[in-house]
Design a protein around this motif. Structure first.
Motif, PDB file in Angstrom:
ATOM      1  N   MET A 426       0.825  -1.204   0.000  1.00 48.14           N
ATOM      2  CA  MET A 426       0.000   0.000   0.000  1.00 48.14           C
ATOM      3  C   MET A 426       0.863   1.259   0.000  1.00 48.14           C
ATOM      4  O   MET A 426       0.552   2.238  -0.682  1.00 48.14           O
ATOM      5  N   GLU A 427       1.962   1.227   0.758  1.00 48.05           N
ATOM      6  CA  GLU A 427       2.854   2.383   0.803  1.00 48.05           C
ATOM      7  C   GLU A 427       3.460   2.658  -0.570  1.00 48.05           C
ATOM      8  O   GLU A 427       3.562   3.813  -0.991  1.00 48.05           O
ATOM      9  N   GLU A 428       3.852   1.596  -1.285  1.00 46.06           N
ATOM     10  CA  GLU A 428       4.417   1.764  -2.620  1.00 46.06           C
ATOM     11  C   GLU A 428       3.377   2.278  -3.602  1.00 46.06           C
ATOM     12  O   GLU A 428       3.670   3.106  -4.462  1.00 46.06           O
ATOM     13  N   ALA A 429       2.149   1.786  -3.471  1.00 48.75           N
ATOM     14  CA  ALA A 429       1.079   2.233  -4.365  1.00 48.75           C
ATOM     15  C   ALA A 429       0.769   3.707  -4.153  1.00 48.75           C
ATOM     16  O   ALA A 429       0.476   4.446  -5.102  1.00 48.75           O
ATOM     17  N   LEU A 430       0.823   4.164  -2.911  1.00 48.65           N
ATOM     18  CA  LEU A 430       0.528   5.558  -2.613  1.00 48.65           C
ATOM     19  C   LEU A 430       1.684   6.482  -2.993  1.00 48.65           C
ATOM     20  O   LEU A 430       1.477   7.581  -3.500  1.00 48.65           O
ATOM     21  N   ALA A 431       2.910   6.035  -2.743  1.00 53.99           N
ATOM     22  CA  ALA A 431       4.078   6.887  -2.991  1.00 53.99           C
ATOM     23  C   ALA A 431       4.525   6.850  -4.444  1.00 53.99           C
ATOM     24  O   ALA A 431       5.072   7.824  -4.958  1.00 53.99           O
ATOM     25  N   GLY A 432       4.287   5.716  -5.142  1.00 55.79           N
ATOM     26  CA  GLY A 432       4.782   5.530  -6.497  1.00 55.79           C
ATOM     27  C   GLY A 432       6.159   4.903  -6.493  1.00 55.79           C
ATOM     28  O   GLY A 432       6.882   4.931  -5.496  1.00 55.79           O
ATOM     29  N   LEU A 433       6.528   4.301  -7.624  1.00 51.78           N
ATOM     30  CA  LEU A 433       7.826   3.645  -7.791  1.00 51.78           C
ATOM     31  C   LEU A 433       8.688   4.449  -8.765  1.00 51.78           C
ATOM     32  O   LEU A 433       8.150   5.130  -9.637  1.00 51.78           O
ATOM     33  N   PRO A 434      10.028   4.397  -8.588  1.00 50.10           N
ATOM     34  CA  PRO A 434      10.802   3.711  -7.552  1.00 50.10           C
ATOM     35  C   PRO A 434      10.626   4.375  -6.189  1.00 50.10           C
ATOM     36  O   PRO A 434      10.185   5.514  -6.099  1.00 50.10           O
ATOM     37  N   CYS A 435      11.053   3.653  -5.157  1.00 45.30           N
ATOM     38  CA  CYS A 435      10.994   4.194  -3.806  1.00 45.30           C
ATOM     39  C   CYS A 435      12.034   3.464  -2.961  1.00 45.30           C
ATOM     40  O   CYS A 435      12.812   2.662  -3.481  1.00 45.30           O
ATOM     41  N   SER A 436      12.025   3.719  -1.678  1.00 41.39           N
ATOM     42  CA  SER A 436      13.048   3.145  -0.808  1.00 41.39           C
ATOM     43  C   SER A 436      12.968   1.624  -0.731  1.00 41.39           C
ATOM     44  O   SER A 436      13.955   0.962  -0.443  1.00 41.39           O
ATOM     45  N   SER A 437      11.793   1.054  -1.001  1.00 44.78           N
ATOM     46  CA  SER A 437      11.630  -0.397  -0.897  1.00 44.78           C
ATOM     47  C   SER A 437      11.647  -1.103  -2.240  1.00 44.78           C
ATOM     48  O   SER A 437      11.655  -2.335  -2.298  1.00 44.78           O
ATOM     49  N   CYS A 438      11.659  -0.354  -3.343  1.00 45.39           N
ATOM     50  CA  CYS A 438      11.691  -0.962  -4.683  1.00 45.39           C
ATOM     51  C   CYS A 438      12.611  -0.146  -5.574  1.00 45.39           C
ATOM     52  O   CYS A 438      12.349   1.041  -5.833  1.00 45.39           O
ATOM     53  N   PRO A 439      13.705  -0.734  -6.089  1.00 44.46           N
ATOM     54  CA  PRO A 439      14.733   0.031  -6.796  1.00 44.46           C
ATOM     55  C   PRO A 439      14.439   0.317  -8.266  1.00 44.46           C
ATOM     56  O   PRO A 439      15.305   0.814  -8.972  1.00 44.46           O
ATOM     57  N   SER A 440      13.253   0.012  -8.750  1.00 43.98           N
ATOM     58  CA  SER A 440      12.895   0.279 -10.145  1.00 43.98           C
ATOM     59  C   SER A 440      11.475   0.810 -10.196  1.00 43.98           C
ATOM     60  O   SER A 440      10.733   0.751  -9.206  1.00 43.98           O
ATOM     61  N   ASP A 441      11.087   1.342 -11.355  1.00 46.34           N
ATOM     62  CA  ASP A 441       9.697   1.780 -11.499  1.00 46.34           C
ATOM     63  C   ASP A 441       8.759   0.597 -11.708  1.00 46.34           C
ATOM     64  O   ASP A 441       7.540   0.766 -11.738  1.00 46.34           O
ATOM     65  N   HIS A 442       9.327  -0.596 -11.870  1.00 47.74           N
ATOM     66  CA  HIS A 442       8.559  -1.835 -11.904  1.00 47.74           C
ATOM     67  C   HIS A 442       9.006  -2.712 -10.740  1.00 47.74           C
ATOM     68  O   HIS A 442      10.189  -2.744 -10.402  1.00 47.74           O
ATOM     69  N   ALA A 443       8.066  -3.410 -10.141  1.00 44.85           N
ATOM     70  CA  ALA A 443       8.418  -4.428  -9.153  1.00 44.85           C
ATOM     71  C   ALA A 443       8.558  -5.771  -9.870  1.00 44.85           C
ATOM     72  O   ALA A 443       7.891  -6.008 -10.883  1.00 44.85           O
ATOM     73  N   PRO A 444       9.422  -6.651  -9.397  1.00 43.54           N
ATOM     74  CA  PRO A 444       9.540  -7.963 -10.044  1.00 43.54           C
ATOM     75  C   PRO A 444       8.266  -8.768  -9.863  1.00 43.54           C
ATOM     76  O   PRO A 444       7.591  -8.678  -8.828  1.00 43.54           O
ATOM     77  N   VAL A 445       7.922  -9.553 -10.871  1.00 45.48           N
ATOM     78  CA  VAL A 445       6.822 -10.516 -10.750  1.00 45.48           C
ATOM     79  C   VAL A 445       7.441 -11.912 -10.783  1.00 45.48           C
ATOM     80  O   VAL A 445       8.396 -12.162 -11.528  1.00 45.48           O
ATOM     81  N   SER A 446       6.913 -12.798  -9.977  1.00 45.76           N
ATOM     82  CA  SER A 446       7.514 -14.131  -9.861  1.00 45.76           C
ATOM     83  C   SER A 446       6.431 -15.187  -9.756  1.00 45.76           C
ATOM     84  O   SER A 446       5.292 -14.906  -9.377  1.00 45.76           O
ATOM     85  N   VAL A 447       6.805 -16.412 -10.099  1.00 43.54           N
ATOM     86  CA  VAL A 447       5.854 -17.516 -10.047  1.00 43.54           C
ATOM     87  C   VAL A 447       6.614 -18.805  -9.756  1.00 43.54           C
ATOM     88  O   VAL A 447       7.740 -19.008 -10.221  1.00 43.54           O
TER      89      VAL A 447
END
Length: 459
Positions: A426-447
């Motif tokens: 929720m914090e990332e969604a509100l603040a936008g990416l990149p941010c302190s917890s995600c180093p890119s404008d995209h977050a990795p997706v995994s499966v």
């Protein structure tokens, strides 16, 4: 019979206002008019009534209290005389402070409630997305909240946690296969003059600095330890006078890395183009990495400009130990153009990719699609017609307050989804990416997938 008649008479005389099928009686309407004209009440509220029906409903001599529309405390006699509907204290109070969304998130809301509320918000004005491609004009469509309506049934993988810690969830008769896709945001596409989509006004220089982002990207990839890693927007380096994968990828031990197979002349042409458009002479492309301990290349990789990169992998020993034939899987890694008006170009790239994917039962396509790939969309329909299903991954990109699903993994039916990455926080969604917890404008997706074993013929 006499008792019934007396009860009926009592009911009729004591509650005559409403008669079934006839509405409110004329007498009741007349009494209501009389009450309203007897005295001027607050906000045209009728004066207190005095009859048997009132007493039966509210109690004998009961009085209805008029209350403030804000604090709900009873209105004073002075408030009622001045015909207020809000008490004087609330009326004179200062304007309420704006809602602190961050505090609301921390204290009152869980992620599921947050995304539920987000789905119910009215559509916002078109947002501009900072995900660069070959086009210099890249408007982003307004976020389609229908993407958030797709309910993911698979258990969730946590970012930064080793995917193989969930291997115990893989059903009997299948072997685990973990895949991670990550657009790492090439540094040459950050804050380019005249390109507002990559200005990242919500980010500090420290957050956007490649010197700070690169070690965190590497740490994230190492901690999740996927069997196959598909990267997009990898900025190549000139090494021994040739454009090659950057040196930081060498710090991922135990992996074989395969870059998009352009000839040096093609890499040089793209580098010149980036120098002209972005001010940095360096090409970008996709790269796929796979674990040496689990796979070997079953065939040479195939490449294309619009269709990305396809690698063909053969499981080494696990299938044989399980008494089954060796399994092969083809993995496509793609980065589609970000302009939503280029649907025809997207389909052309996918058709080119189809030629490179081979005929294996187990096939995967993952990457940055720059689209939410909603049911009924052209890209989603193409995959459905080709026999692919979409992994239920969560949101992976966000401008402030505008999370979207732009990164996806598609798989054939011979691969079973065991667990998948969820929505960004929720914090990332509100603040936008990149941010302190995600180093890119995209977050990795995994499966985490379960690959079906094929039994050997007993004779």
């Amino acid at each position: 019979g006499q008792s019934k008649d007396s009860n009926r008479a009592l009911s009729t005389s004591s509650m005559p206002a409403y008669q079934p099928g006839q509405g409110i009686s004329a007498d009741a309407l007349e009494r209501l008019r009389a009450r309203k004209t007897a005295q001027e009440g607050v906000a045209d509220i009728p004066a207190q009534d005095s009859n048997e029906q009132w007493d039966r409903l509210l109690g004998v001599a009961a009085k209805k209290k008029l209350r403030c529309g804000v604090c709900t405390k009873p209105l004073s006699e002075e408030d009622q005389l001045q015909q207020r509907i809000v008490c004087l204290r609330c009326e004179q109070s200062q304007d309420p402070q704006p809602l602190n969304r961050d505090k609301l998130v921390e204290e009152e809301m869980e992620k599921d409630i947050f995304y539920y509320c987000l789905r119910k918000l009215p559509s916002r004005a078109p947002a501009t997305a900072p995900s660069p491609t070959a086009s210099t004009e890249r408007p982003r469509l307004a976020p389609n909240v229908a993407a958030l309506e797709e309910v993911a049934s698979a258990p969730r993988l946590e970012r930064g946690v080793a995917i193989d810690s969930h291997n115990h969830m893989v059903p009997t008769g299948r072997i685990p296969l973990s895949v991670l896709s990550f657009n790492v945001l090439a540094n040459c596409y950050v804050r380019v003059e005249g390109q507002p989509w990559n200005a990242f006004p919500h980010c500090t220089d420290e957050v956007l600095s490649w010197e700070n982002r690169q070690p965190r990207i590497l740490e994230l990839l190492q901690s999740m330890a996927a069997d196959v890693i598909c990267l997009q927007e990898v900025m190549m380096e000139l090494r021994n006078e040739e454009w090659r994968l950057p040196s930081w990828i060498d710090d991922l031990p135990g992996y074989t890395s395969v870059a998009q197979g352009f000839k040096q002349k093609e890499w040089e042409g793209q580098a010149e183009r980036n120098k002209r458009v972005c001010g940095v002479k360096a090409p970008t492309g996709v790269a796929t990495l796979f674990r040496n301990s689990r796979f070997e290349e079953a065939a040479p990789s195939k490449h294309g400009s619009g269709s990305g990169l396809t690698v063909f992998l053969k499981f080494k020993d696990e299938a044989a130990e399980a008494g089954a034939k060796q399994l092969e899987v083809s993995v496509g890694n793609i980065h589609l153009a970000g302009d939503p008006s280029k649907a025809a170009e997207h389909l052309k790239a996918l058709n080119s990719l189809k030629k490179n994917l081979g005929k294996q039962d187990m096939r995967l396509v993952c990457g940055d699609f720059n689209s939410e790939c909603l049911p009924g969309s052209e890209v989603r329909s193409w995959f459905a017609e080709e026999g692919f299903s979409k992994v239920p991954t969560g949101t992976s990109w966000a401008a402030p307050g505008d999370p979207q699903r732009l990164d996806h993994v598609f798989h054939t039916r011979s691969l079973e989804v065991v667990a998948a990455s969820g929505d960004i926080s929720m914090e990332e969604a509100l603040a936008g990416l990149p941010c302190s917890s995600c180093p890119s404008d995209h977050a990795p997706v995994s499966v985490l997938l379960g690959a079906a074993l094929r039994g050997r013929c007993p004779w």
